[in-house]
Design a protein around this motif. Structure first.
Motif, PDB file in Angstrom:
ATOM      1  N   GLY A 160     -68.482  23.073 -69.130  1.00 62.81           N
ATOM      2  CA  GLY A 160     -67.237  23.796 -68.973  1.00 62.81           C
ATOM      3  C   GLY A 160     -67.375  25.100 -68.217  1.00 62.81           C
ATOM      4  O   GLY A 160     -66.594  25.394 -67.306  1.00 62.81           O
ATOM      5  N   GLU A 161     -68.392  25.882 -68.568  1.00 65.69           N
ATOM      6  CA  GLU A 161     -68.541  27.208 -67.961  1.00 65.69           C
ATOM      7  C   GLU A 161     -69.234  27.169 -66.606  1.00 65.69           C
ATOM      8  O   GLU A 161     -69.033  28.063 -65.778  1.00 65.69           O
ATOM      9  N   MET A 162     -70.033  26.137 -66.369  1.00 68.84           N
ATOM     10  CA  MET A 162     -70.857  26.098 -65.155  1.00 68.84           C
ATOM     11  C   MET A 162     -70.445  24.984 -64.210  1.00 68.84           C
ATOM     12  O   MET A 162     -71.261  24.462 -63.451  1.00 68.84           O
ATOM     13  N   GLU A 163     -69.171  24.624 -64.224  1.00 73.16           N
ATOM     14  CA  GLU A 163     -68.710  23.530 -63.355  1.00 73.16           C
ATOM     15  C   GLU A 163     -68.967  23.846 -61.884  1.00 73.16           C
ATOM     16  O   GLU A 163     -69.363  22.965 -61.112  1.00 73.16           O
ATOM     17  N   ASP A 164     -68.742  25.086 -61.477  1.00 70.99           N
ATOM     18  CA  ASP A 164     -68.978  25.453 -60.076  1.00 70.99           C
ATOM     19  C   ASP A 164     -70.449  25.271 -59.704  1.00 70.99           C
ATOM     20  O   ASP A 164     -70.770  24.806 -58.603  1.00 70.99           O
ATOM     21  N   TRP A 165     -71.333  25.643 -60.612  1.00 68.09           N
ATOM     22  CA  TRP A 165     -72.772  25.485 -60.378  1.00 68.09           C
ATOM     23  C   TRP A 165     -73.124  24.008 -60.253  1.00 68.09           C
ATOM     24  O   TRP A 165     -73.907  23.614 -59.385  1.00 68.09           O
ATOM     25  N   ILE A 166     -72.545  23.165 -61.117  1.00 68.88           N
ATOM     26  CA  ILE A 166     -72.811  21.729 -61.076  1.00 68.88           C
ATOM     27  C   ILE A 166     -72.357  21.144 -59.742  1.00 68.88           C
ATOM     28  O   ILE A 166     -73.069  20.362 -59.103  1.00 68.88           O
ATOM     29  N   ARG A 167     -71.163  21.529 -59.309  1.00 67.95           N
ATOM     30  CA  ARG A 167     -70.650  21.031 -58.023  1.00 67.95           C
ATOM     31  C   ARG A 167     -71.549  21.484 -56.873  1.00 67.95           C
ATOM     32  O   ARG A 167     -71.783  20.732 -55.914  1.00 67.95           O
ATOM     33  N   GLU A 168     -72.055  22.711 -56.967  1.00 69.58           N
ATOM     34  CA  GLU A 168     -72.938  23.228 -55.930  1.00 69.58           C
ATOM     35  C   GLU A 168     -74.250  22.459 -55.909  1.00 69.58           C
ATOM     36  O   GLU A 168     -74.750  22.095 -54.832  1.00 69.58           O
ATOM     37  N   MET A 169     -74.811  22.197 -57.079  1.00 70.45           N
ATOM     38  CA  MET A 169     -76.073  21.469 -57.164  1.00 70.45           C
ATOM     39  C   MET A 169     -75.940  20.050 -56.630  1.00 70.45           C
ATOM     40  O   MET A 169     -76.867  19.508 -56.030  1.00 70.45           O
ATOM     41  N   LEU A 170     -74.785  19.440 -56.872  1.00 69.13           N
ATOM     42  CA  LEU A 170     -74.553  18.062 -56.424  1.00 69.13           C
ATOM     43  C   LEU A 170     -73.880  18.011 -55.061  1.00 69.13           C
ATOM     44  O   LEU A 170     -73.453  16.947 -54.612  1.00 69.13           O
ATOM     45  N   GLU A 171     -73.789  19.190 -54.429  1.00 66.99           N
ATOM     46  CA  GLU A 171     -73.194  19.304 -53.095  1.00 66.99           C
ATOM     47  C   GLU A 171     -71.801  18.681 -53.046  1.00 66.99           C
ATOM     48  O   GLU A 171     -71.415  18.033 -52.064  1.00 66.99           O
ATOM     49  N   GLY A 172     -71.068  18.883 -54.124  1.00 64.50           N
ATOM     50  CA  GLY A 172     -69.688  18.404 -54.183  1.00 64.50           C
ATOM     51  C   GLY A 172     -69.530  16.948 -54.524  1.00 64.50           C
ATOM     52  O   GLY A 172     -68.396  16.457 -54.695  1.00 64.50           O
ATOM     53  N   ASN A 173     -70.633  16.218 -54.653  1.00 57.66           N
ATOM     54  CA  ASN A 173     -70.566  14.786 -54.936  1.00 57.66           C
ATOM     55  C   ASN A 173     -70.510  14.532 -56.444  1.00 57.66           C
ATOM     56  O   ASN A 173     -71.454  14.022 -57.046  1.00 57.66           O
ATOM     57  N   VAL A 174     -69.421  14.922 -57.063  1.00 51.52           N
ATOM     58  CA  VAL A 174     -69.273  14.747 -58.504  1.00 51.52           C
ATOM     59  C   VAL A 174     -68.364  13.560 -58.785  1.00 51.52           C
ATOM     60  O   VAL A 174     -67.443  13.261 -58.018  1.00 51.52           O
ATOM     61  N   ASP A 175     -68.638  12.878 -59.891  1.00 47.26           N
ATOM     62  CA  ASP A 175     -67.805  11.759 -60.315  1.00 47.26           C
ATOM     63  C   ASP A 175     -66.599  12.271 -61.077  1.00 47.26           C
ATOM     64  O   ASP A 175     -66.664  13.321 -61.725  1.00 47.26           O
ATOM     65  N   LYS A 176     -65.505  11.512 -61.011  1.00 46.84           N
ATOM     66  CA  LYS A 176     -64.315  11.831 -61.787  1.00 46.84           C
ATOM     67  C   LYS A 176     -63.900  10.611 -62.598  1.00 46.84           C
ATOM     68  O   LYS A 176     -63.932   9.483 -62.099  1.00 46.84           O
ATOM     69  N   CYS A 177     -63.518  10.860 -63.838  1.00 44.02           N
ATOM     70  CA  CYS A 177     -63.083   9.787 -64.729  1.00 44.02           C
ATOM     71  C   CYS A 177     -61.778   9.194 -64.197  1.00 44.02           C
ATOM     72  O   CYS A 177     -60.831   9.927 -63.900  1.00 44.02           O
ATOM     73  N   LYS A 178     -61.720   7.882 -64.102  1.00 39.70           N
ATOM     74  CA  LYS A 178     -60.539   7.204 -63.584  1.00 39.70           C
ATOM     75  C   LYS A 178     -59.359   7.306 -64.544  1.00 39.70           C
ATOM     76  O   LYS A 178     -58.199   7.116 -64.140  1.00 39.70           O
ATOM     77  N   ILE A 179     -59.633   7.650 -65.798  1.00 38.10           N
ATOM     78  CA  ILE A 179     -58.565   7.727 -66.807  1.00 38.10           C
ATOM     79  C   ILE A 179     -57.965   9.127 -66.872  1.00 38.10           C
ATOM     80  O   ILE A 179     -56.754   9.303 -66.779  1.00 38.10           O
ATOM     81  N   CYS A 180     -58.819  10.156 -67.027  1.00 34.12           N
ATOM     82  CA  CYS A 180     -58.309  11.529 -67.182  1.00 34.12           C
ATOM     83  C   CYS A 180     -58.434  12.349 -65.901  1.00 34.12           C
ATOM     84  O   CYS A 180     -57.931  13.466 -65.847  1.00 34.12           O
ATOM     85  N   PHE A 181     -59.120  11.798 -64.891  1.00 36.78           N
ATOM     86  CA  PHE A 181     -59.276  12.442 -63.581  1.00 36.78           C
ATOM     87  C   PHE A 181     -60.078  13.740 -63.639  1.00 36.78           C
ATOM     88  O   PHE A 181     -59.951  14.590 -62.762  1.00 36.78           O
ATOM     89  N   LYS A 182     -60.904  13.896 -64.673  1.00 34.45           N
ATOM     90  CA  LYS A 182     -61.735  15.091 -64.796  1.00 34.45           C
ATOM     91  C   LYS A 182     -63.189  14.773 -64.479  1.00 34.45           C
ATOM     92  O   LYS A 182     -63.619  13.623 -64.490  1.00 34.45           O
ATOM     93  N   MET A 183     -63.945  15.812 -64.206  1.00 32.75           N
ATOM     94  CA  MET A 183     -65.341  15.653 -63.823  1.00 32.75           C
ATOM     95  C   MET A 183     -66.147  14.946 -64.906  1.00 32.75           C
ATOM     96  O   MET A 183     -65.986  15.206 -66.093  1.00 32.75           O
ATOM     97  N   VAL A 184     -67.037  14.062 -64.464  1.00 31.70           N
ATOM     98  CA  VAL A 184     -67.936  13.346 -65.372  1.00 31.70           C
ATOM     99  C   VAL A 184     -69.373  13.690 -65.013  1.00 31.70           C
ATOM    100  O   VAL A 184     -69.764  13.579 -63.847  1.00 31.70           O
ATOM    101  N   VAL A 185     -70.143  14.121 -65.994  1.00 28.07           N
ATOM    102  CA  VAL A 185     -71.567  14.349 -65.779  1.00 28.07           C
ATOM    103  C   VAL A 185     -72.354  13.123 -66.226  1.00 28.07           C
ATOM    104  O   VAL A 185     -73.152  12.557 -65.493  1.00 28.07           O
ATOM    105  N   ARG A 186     -72.126  12.682 -67.460  1.00 21.80           N
ATOM    106  CA  ARG A 186     -72.703  11.433 -67.970  1.00 21.80           C
ATOM    107  C   ARG A 186     -71.543  10.533 -68.394  1.00 21.80           C
ATOM    108  O   ARG A 186     -70.779  10.882 -69.278  1.00 21.80           O
TER     109      ARG A 186
END
Length: 316
Positions: free
Chosen positions: A182-208
């Motif tokens: 929750g607090e480090m979403e920007d860092w996660i997106r930066e580490m993954l170079e913007g290639n983050v998955d999104k849940c098809k149901i809630c449309f929010k970021m998925v890590v695992r």
């Protein structure tokens, strides 16, 4: 009760949140009850009314602490759907992301947390074995000539888990905790170079998450909710293939662990509140809590706001 302004019950509630920092749904409801009883206010027996009171109190507190760049947020565990509440620092992030977020960890501890997070987020399964986590202690720079031993690393890991920054999966693998996501979403997106998955149901970021063969990804708890009304079967919303949401093949068994220990045994939470075992009927409390009010979604987080007219829309 809902028409009361910022009073003693708000101060008591905020003090508890500040002291604990990170509380699950059961704990925060206990804090609400304690805060109301402390000022001789009745505790609503009806779950909906109790949720309304909780929402209102958090909204009023957030308005009060907004000038301090603080906010109480509600987060959802990606895998078991457990709701959590935490006090978040909104101070503008710098290049040193973690130190801007957490001021009560030492420099060495923050460096170790960043090393752990870096290894976790770059692994395909978004988790690492605890043995590998301990070995990372040797990569921490010496502080005033003193090395960072694995014994100290183990204490740090426990500290990070208690604070919601890390999560231990069933077979000893470490993943990112709900607070970190929750607090480090920007860092996660930066580490993954913007290639983050999104849940098809809630449309929010998925890590695992739960992966379908067609490459769509879902939060396990989102898939589980649909399966509950579909004879315990979840079909991909796109290709209609049956997806095994109980075991996604990820290491550590985290996605096949049911609703977590809270649904199977009694235990004492890190913050001291006693959690009783719950039945299948009682385990729906987190799901029903979604209706306590309107929220502004941010990643897998939900920020409580005073604007009840907002609606949820998929991220662009």
């Amino acid at each position: 009760m809902l028409d009361r302004e910022y009073e003693d019950e708000h101060r008591i509630f905020l003090q508890n949140i500040m002291n604990q920092g990170f509380l699950d749904s059961a704990d925060v409801h206990q804090v609400l009850e304690d805060s109301l009883r402390a000022v001789d206010l009745p505790v609503p027996e009806d779950r909906k009314q109790r949720g309304d009171v909780l929402l209102k109190i958090i909204q009023q507190i957030n308005e009060k602490i907004k000038p301090l760049n603080l906010v109480i947020r509600k987060g959802v565990d990606e895998e078991d759907g457990t709701n959590y509440f935490m006090l978040v620092n909104l101070t503008q992030r710098t290049d040193d992301h973690l130190s801007a977020v957490q001021s009560y960890y030492s420099k060495v501890e923050l460096e170790y947390l960043e090393l752990l997070a870096d290894d976790i987020i770059t692994e395909e399964d978004r988790c690492i074995p605890s043995s590998a986590a301990l070995k990372l202690a040797y990569d921490v720079e010496e502080s005033e000539g003193v090395k960072f031993p694995p014994s100290q690393a183990e204490k740090c890991i426990n500290k990070f888990m208690k604070g919601g920054w890390l999560k231990m999966l069933d077979s000893g693998y470490l993943s990112l905790g709900v607070r970190f996501i929750g607090e480090m979403e920007d860092w996660i997106r930066e580490m993954l170079e913007g290639n983050v998955d999104k849940c098809k149901i809630c449309f929010k970021m998925v890590v695992r998450g739960v992966h379908c063969s067609c490459d769509l990804v879902y939060h396990r708890y989102c898939a589980e909710k649909i399966a509950k009304v579909s004879h315990d079967i979840f079909k991909c919303l796109d290709c209609k293939e049956v997806v095994d949401f109980k075991d996604s093949g990820n290491k550590g068994g985290g996605l096949g662990s049911g609703r977590g220990r809270g649904a199977h045994e009694s235990y004492k939470t890190p913050n001291g509140y006693k959690r009783k075992a719950v039945s299948d009927e009682e385990s729906t409390e987190d799901e029903e809590e979604e209706g306590v009010g309107e929220f502004t979604q941010q990643g897998t987080y939900v920020q409580v706001t005073s604007d009840s007219s907002s609606s949820e829309e998929p991220d662009k």
